[in-house]
Design a protein around this motif. Sequence first.
Motif, PDB file in Angstrom:
ATOM      1  N   LEU B   8      54.548  64.839  76.523  1.00  0.00           N
ATOM      2  CA  LEU B   8      55.818  64.132  76.386  1.00  0.00           C
ATOM      3  C   LEU B   8      55.715  63.292  75.134  1.00  0.00           C
ATOM      4  N   ILE B  11      59.753  59.781  74.760  1.00  0.00           N
ATOM      5  CA  ILE B  11      60.899  59.941  75.660  1.00  0.00           C
ATOM      6  C   ILE B  11      61.532  58.588  76.006  1.00  0.00           C
ATOM      7  N   LYS B  13      65.033  56.929  78.193  1.00  0.00           N
ATOM      8  CA  LYS B  13      66.111  57.265  79.132  1.00  0.00           C
ATOM      9  C   LYS B  13      66.835  55.984  79.516  1.00  0.00           C
ATOM     10  N   SER B  25      55.129  58.342  75.761  1.00  0.00           N
ATOM     11  CA  SER B  25      54.386  59.502  75.260  1.00  0.00           C
ATOM     12  C   SER B  25      53.062  59.617  75.990  1.00  0.00           C
ATOM     13  N   ILE B  50      62.430  63.607  84.528  1.00  0.00           N
ATOM     14  CA  ILE B  50      62.826  64.188  83.239  1.00  0.00           C
ATOM     15  C   ILE B  50      62.007  65.454  82.973  1.00  0.00           C
ATOM     16  N   ALA B  57      66.634  63.520  79.226  1.00  0.00           N
ATOM     17  CA  ALA B  57      66.161  62.423  78.386  1.00  0.00           C
ATOM     18  C   ALA B  57      67.192  62.134  77.302  1.00  0.00           C
ATOM     19  N   GLY B  60      63.624  61.955  72.571  1.00  0.00           N
ATOM     20  CA  GLY B  60      62.262  62.446  72.732  1.00  0.00           C
ATOM     21  C   GLY B  60      62.166  63.935  72.964  1.00  0.00           C
ATOM     22  N   LYS B  61      60.914  64.407  72.991  1.00  0.00           N
ATOM     23  CA  LYS B  61      60.651  65.838  73.071  1.00  0.00           C
ATOM     24  C   LYS B  61      59.664  66.147  74.195  1.00  0.00           C
ATOM     25  N   LEU B  62      59.758  67.368  74.700  1.00  0.00           N
ATOM     26  CA  LEU B  62      58.761  67.883  75.632  1.00  0.00           C
ATOM     27  C   LEU B  62      58.068  69.069  74.973  1.00  0.00           C
TER      28      LEU B  62
END
Lengths: 304, 510
Positions: B8, B11, B13, B25, B50, B57, B60-62
């Motif tokens: 992660l 992120i 939210k 993260s 998430i 989210a 951010g990124k997954l």
Amino acid sequence: MINLLSRTIMMGTPLLFGALAEVIAERTGMMVTAIEGIFLMGAWAGFVGGYLSGSLIVGFLSAMLAGLLVAGLYGWICIYLKQHQVVTGVAINLLVAGLCSFLYRVIFGVPITPLTVSPLATIPIPLLSEIPLLGPILFNQTILTYIIYFLAPLSYFMLYKTSMGLTIRSAGENPEAVDVAGINVLTVRFLTVLLAGVMGGVAGAFYSIGFLGMFTTNIIGGRGWIAFAICFLGNWNPKGAVIGTLAFGFAEAIAIYMQSIGNSALFPNELFIALPYIMTIVLTISRKSFNVPAKLGVPYLKEN
Amino acid sequence: MATAFFELRGISKYFAKVIANQDVSFSIQRGEVLALLGENGAGKSTIMKILYGLYKADEGKLLKDGREIKIDSPKEAMELGISMIQQHFSLVPAHTVTDNIILGNVHGIIDHKLFREEIKRLAELYGFELNPDDFIRDLAVGVQQKVEILKALYQKTNLLIMDEPTAVLTPQEAENLMGFVRDFTAQGNSVIFITHKLKEVMSVADRIIVMRAGRVFGDIKRAETNELELSKLMIGRDLNWVTKEDRQESIDQEVRLEIQQVTLQEKTGVPALKDISLTLHKGEILGIAGVSGNGQQELCEIVCGAILPTKGKILLDGEDITERKIRARIDLGIGYVPADRSSDGMIMDMSIAENMLLKSSYAKKWQKRGFIDKQKLNQYTWQEIQDYSIKAPSPETIARGLSGGNQQKVVLAREVDNGEKVIVFDQPTRGLDLGAVNHVHQVILQERAKGKSVLLVSTELAEIFALSDRIAILYKGEIQGVFNSAELTTEKIGLLMAGFREREVKSDAG
């Protein structure tokens, strides 16, 4: 007596259409309280479509479409706007009642003698209808009755033996479980309500173009509510719905029979007309255990 | 370090304008057990929802195996091998084990026999004792959890997320679960578990992510840390913990409340309480331990008068109060802090002052010429707000706007005043953060010191042990035994909570 039982099957047909529709929808947690309005709209659209086109097939198709629209409105308000199911249903029923008599007059004015179409004919099935006793009762009916012979077991099979049925039943018991399984609860509910609208529309049209051959504003007279009651007397199960329908169909057949022989000396005619309604109350009170879907009538709210 | 299995990155939210997660993260490796540690409301569940596609989210990124991925629904998460077991199980009680496991995983006509066999094999593979035909509603919570796990395994999960998995388990069941976690990760799978229990973290996690106020405050290997450091990271300050030494050991021998052979028959015919006899002395805390749903709530409600027992008697200071109504019992000085404050303890849409008045609205002291004496009530409420350090700007503040801990303090303040003689606490610290838990514990001990009698129901063994003078164990509506708290060990109490009798415990566990 054979005549009476044959009538039972006949009058039970639309009730079973409605009750099965209600069973499937309620299993997902949606009470279709607009069922009375769906019936009425179906009766109206069936008559208008049938009368104007001269074809009963067009009539029934119009009824299905009308039922679908009313159910769509109901489903949109209750499922997506999360409004109260009973309040919404009552409002829609009132709306439809007014709308039908208004539109009827707009189209046909106020005719001196009621407009009529020739209703659905009975189709005796070769060989089967010759069986003594059972033949004339079961196999000398209209096409709708034959359809319901298939629909009843089919809906049972669908609910209990297929993945679709499992999803439907789960949506009414614990919608969250359906959600985390990656299935959209709202879509499941909306589709079953639409299906209920189509089936309810057909049921309504039975009264106008399948049986009486005309439309009056009080043609449904609470039969939608009776289908609604059959669903929960039948314990939200198609099998129970069949049994409940037979009981109500019988009551209605007796009422019609008594009316036709004009025996009003012993019992007032109104008593027999009221019989199905009285039965609804008595049976509702006397049922002991219920197998209510746990989330019946509860909108599905997801945080986010 | 190898490329992370899942990662992660940054992120965030937001719910309305509240920050649930900010710049979170962290990563998880294959074969790793990761603990997500934090207090309630720290944002642990949110960040995992998430990852599981239940929430979206805002920033951010997954990533999976170094490649960016999108997870917009649980279905997509499942396709990537992620499963999440929610804190409140998402099982259908009216359906069988099989039906629950295959929900969403089958298409068309269901071949029940085939699936039953398949699930049976899978259960045996992991050593779970499960009958695929049992209905969920008939299963104990620990077994239900196994069904949830099996559901995840059935979907060929590689990353299993568990939200507070041990909250509902007996110590033995929790130990079994930890055993499963070790086996499962030994096969190259990963587990993330969300918890606020330090002990668990130290016993099973490889690495620990500490969260506070929606952010990551620590990413530490288990071997490089200790419970003290973790608790500081988690809370952000030091707490004075209640210890046994803080308490005076003397208990008045005078009996205050007596429950005599009380039985409560449910409508279904199953007794919710069976032949219960308990004695509560003045200035004593009697702890009721047990897995939730074993009759705790019924016991509390019988004491405060919300339900009447089918058989048996209740005596307060020697006087029979069995037939007394709730209001009479309030007047007699019995206070009750219910487990579910939002449904039984307060009215969320009313102000703090009005909530204070709830149980004594008829009392003359609040009246002025037939109307509520607002001024007096507000004065009193303001005093309570100060005394209990409730974070609220005024007595007129609506209860819903308070945090869970502050809501609980409102109920506590009212019931401590109502309960002049006896106070019943049902799960008084459930869902509270450590600071609030500490405050509640201090209040309970203060009231005990004043000579009040306390009935403390809790599923948190640590709480029971820390506060109780004596401990009774409730299992399926029966008392398994009453002990001085020094006589009990965690292991012994665990067996009693699981339904073993005292005799069996002695021979089995020494």
